[in-house]
Design an enzyme around this catalytic site. Structure first.
Site, PDB file in Angstrom:
ATOM      1  N   GLY A  49      35.964  65.849  -0.518  1.00 14.42           N
ATOM      2  CA  GLY A  49      35.056  66.795   0.152  1.00 14.42           C
ATOM      3  C   GLY A  49      34.434  67.843  -0.737  1.00 14.42           C
ATOM      4  N   GLU A  52      41.263  63.298  -3.512  1.00 17.19           N
ATOM      5  CA  GLU A  52      40.559  62.007  -3.565  1.00 17.19           C
ATOM      6  C   GLU A  52      39.055  62.200  -3.377  1.00 17.19           C
ATOM      7  OE1 GLU A  52      42.958  60.189  -0.510  1.00 17.19           O
ATOM      8  OE2 GLU A  52      41.630  60.914   1.061  1.00 17.19           O
ATOM      9  N   PRO A  53      38.412  62.857  -4.325  1.00 16.15           N
ATOM     10  CA  PRO A  53      36.980  63.092  -4.196  1.00 16.15           C
ATOM     11  C   PRO A  53      36.151  61.854  -4.543  1.00 16.15           C
ATOM     12  CG  PRO A  53      37.811  64.088  -6.215  1.00 16.15           C
ATOM     13  CD  PRO A  53      38.988  63.429  -5.549  1.00 16.15           C
ATOM     14  N   GLY A  54      35.035  61.719  -3.871  1.00 15.25           N
ATOM     15  CA  GLY A  54      34.061  60.675  -4.220  1.00 15.25           C
ATOM     16  C   GLY A  54      32.779  61.333  -4.698  1.00 15.25           C
ATOM     17  N   CYS A  66      10.045  49.312   8.768  1.00 11.51           N
ATOM     18  CA  CYS A  66       9.285  49.566   9.985  1.00 11.51           C
ATOM     19  C   CYS A  66      10.048  50.478  10.964  1.00 11.51           C
ATOM     20  CB  CYS A  66       8.981  48.230  10.626  1.00 11.51           C
ATOM     21  SG  CYS A  66       7.772  48.378  11.915  1.00 11.51           S
ATOM     22  N   GLU A  67      10.267  51.718  10.549  1.00 11.72           N
ATOM     23  CA  GLU A  67      10.917  52.736  11.396  1.00 11.72           C
ATOM     24  C   GLU A  67      10.250  54.053  11.039  1.00 11.72           C
ATOM     25  OE1 GLU A  67      14.138  52.227  13.065  1.00 11.72           O
ATOM     26  OE2 GLU A  67      14.242  50.134  12.425  1.00 11.72           O
ATOM     27  N   TYR A  85      21.680  61.546   7.576  1.00 11.81           N
ATOM     28  CA  TYR A  85      22.282  62.886   7.588  1.00 11.81           C
ATOM     29  C   TYR A  85      21.243  63.989   7.409  1.00 11.81           C
ATOM     30  CZ  TYR A  85      26.488  60.223   6.100  1.00 11.81           C
ATOM     31  OH  TYR A  85      27.528  59.334   5.986  1.00 11.81           O
TER      32      TYR A  85
HETATM   33  C1  LIG Z   1      39.819  60.030   3.815  1.00 11.99           C
HETATM   34  C2  LIG Z   1      38.730  60.346   2.866  1.00 11.99           C
HETATM   35  N1  LIG Z   1      39.042  60.731   1.626  1.00 11.99           N
HETATM   36  C3  LIG Z   1      38.104  61.036   0.712  1.00 11.99           C
HETATM   37  C4  LIG Z   1      36.766  60.970   1.033  1.00 11.99           C
HETATM   38  C5  LIG Z   1      35.763  61.335  -0.030  1.00 11.99           C
HETATM   39  O1  LIG Z   1      34.971  62.377   0.368  1.00 11.99           O
HETATM   40  P1  LIG Z   1      33.940  63.012  -0.651  1.00 11.99           P
HETATM   41  O2  LIG Z   1      33.123  61.886  -1.168  1.00 11.99           O
HETATM   42  O3  LIG Z   1      33.144  63.979   0.127  1.00 11.99           O
HETATM   43  O4  LIG Z   1      34.727  63.661  -1.727  1.00 11.99           O
HETATM   44  C6  LIG Z   1      36.384  60.589   2.312  1.00 11.99           C
HETATM   45  C7  LIG Z   1      34.965  60.543   2.663  1.00 11.99           C
HETATM   46  O5  LIG Z   1      34.521  60.370   3.720  1.00 11.99           O
HETATM   47  C8  LIG Z   1      37.387  60.251   3.262  1.00 11.99           C
HETATM   48  O6  LIG Z   1      37.076  59.896   4.488  1.00 11.99           O
END
Ligand SMILES: Cc1ncc(COP(=O)(O)O)c(C=O)c1O
Length: 405
Positions: free
Chosen positions: A221, A262-264, A331-332, A305
């Site tokens: 997050g 666990e960031p993405g 086509c939207e 979003y």
């Molecule tokens: C359980 C969980 N962990 C980690 C993430 C990664 O979130 P972010 O990419 O915002 O760091 C998500 C994203 O939806 C998630 O659902």
């Protein structure tokens, strides 16, 4: 912008457009700097590969020492292929099937279970197992309502108030709860939400409730700036508070646990670019409508979003500015990358660079209108290589009809 315009234009010429380009140096730097922010001796970052599962990105992060947060059997299989060992992967899917649980367990990956009914079923089939439990942190935050995963109006996690029911199941089936987890949302707007969610999880993580804990996992997050004038979060300050809270918690628990995140988005968002070419320009009574050769199935965040992505005209960066609607080829009427955006003059055939396109862009893509996803190029130490080629329309059709006909 970390990759310069000349390089991007060259890649657009070489590989064609639409095209995704990733800056591997920035991605690895973002991963590493989390360790500078959060100075906990036993910190472990599991990259949320749902943000971007490109194999070159996975391999670069593996080499840098990351683990993986996986959300489907496909994620796990790809992570294993990229070289991650099962004990470096955590499985945090939701609303999973029995079959999926068996498959992931057989691969030796720790499951993170987020509902009482799933816990009961898991326990019945695998008594005596180790597992992680996902709690709902009861904090609502995120950069869009669809990205807020905390609070009892969402489907995620076990409610904190149900901890006694959890304990009954754990005792009945002799389970070993080695980790507790929470995830509040994506693009958290307030540092206070991070701290509050941690505190709420730590409040149930007592040695009386869970004596076998090895780690607490505080999810992902971390927010990144999408707009050019947006301020970066002070992660040094936030990291210091996170460390302080966790250190106090560990003193109370009676041992130093591992801290997981666990960031993405934080790791990959800023390292990605999507390059599109301008097919047409229309003047609708003074409203300039730019038609690009890609659309929302290939980058859905603006439509899904209302997300803002900074867009640069890399073919004409010094042109006189005008106001444009930057639209896709689907086509939207919602198929827009940006509305009423002021930018240097756009001409047909120009290449536009859509920035911060590293997270939840390619990976959320699909083949609506039967247009195959674009190729992806990975750049590391100034060297660009094709990380995944685009399928041709004929190959896409073969995939669709080949199996059944
Ligand atoms: C359980 C969980 N962990 C980690 C993430 C990664 O979130 P972010 O990419 O915002 O760091 C998500 C994203 O939806 C998630 O659902």
């Amino acid at each position: 912008m970390s990759l310069d315009r000349k390089l991007l234009l060259g890649l657009a010429r070489e590989y064609g457009t639409p095209l995704y380009v990733y800056d591997g140096d920035i991605i690895v730097r973002r991963y590493r700097e989390l360790y500078d922010f959060i100075k906990w001796p036993d910190l472990k970052i599991h990259y949320a590969m749902k943000a971007n599962y490109n194999l070159s990105i996975l391999k670069a992060l593996k080499e840098a020492g990351a683990g993986i947060d996986a959300v489907s059997p496909g994620d796990v299989m790809l992570a294993l292929k990229a070289g991650f060992s099962p004990d470096n992967i955590i499985y945090t899917a939701n609303n999973v099937s029995d079959e999926e649980v068996r498959q992931v367990k057989a691969l030796g990956v720790l499951l993170n279970i987020g509902s009482l009914s799933r816990l009961e079923k898991f326990a019945g089939e695998f008594p005596g197992s180790s597992l992680c439990l996902r709690f709902n942190p009861d904090v609502v935050d995120g950069e869009h309502v669809k990205l807020m995963t905390g609070g009892d109006l969402t489907k995620f996690g076990i409610l904190l108030q149900d901890v006694e029911k959890v304990k009954e199941i754990v005792a009945k089936y002799d389970l070993r709860v080695v980790g507790l987890h929470e995830h509040t949302g994506s693009g958290l707007q307030h540092s206070s939400s991070v701290f509050k969610s941690m505190e709420n999880l730590m409040a149930v993580a007592t040695p009386e409730n869970f004596p076998d804990l090895r780690f607490l996992d505080f999810g992902g997050g971390f927010k990144v700036p999408y707009k050019p004038d947006e301020k970066r979060v002070d992660y040094v300050e936030m990291g210091a508070e996170i460390t302080k809270l966790f250190s106090e918690f560990c003193a109370g628990y009676g041992k130093g646990l591992q801290m997981y995140f666990e960031p993405g988005k934080y790791i990959v968002a800023e390292g990605g670019y999507m390059l599109v070419r301008v097919n047409t320009i229309k003047d609708n009574k003074g409203r300039l409508i730019v038609g690009c050769n890609s659309g929302f199935p290939q980058l859905i965040r603006p439509m899904f979003y209302d997300a803002y992505h900074y867009i640069e005209n890399i073919s004409n960066p010094d042109g006189e500015t005008k106001i444009y609607d930057i639209c896709g080829n689907i086509c939207e009427s919602g198929d827009n990358f940006a509305a009423r955006r002021e930018m240097p003059e756009i001409r047909e055939n120009d290449v536009l660079s859509i920035q911060n396109a590293g997270a939840y862009c390619y990976s959320m893509g699909g083949v609506y209108n039967l247009r195959a996803m674009p190729a992806e190029v990975f750049v590391r130490n100034g060297k660009a290589e094709l990380a995944r080629r685009a399928l041709s329309s004929a190959e896409l059709i073969d995939l669709i009809v080949g199996e059944t006909n």
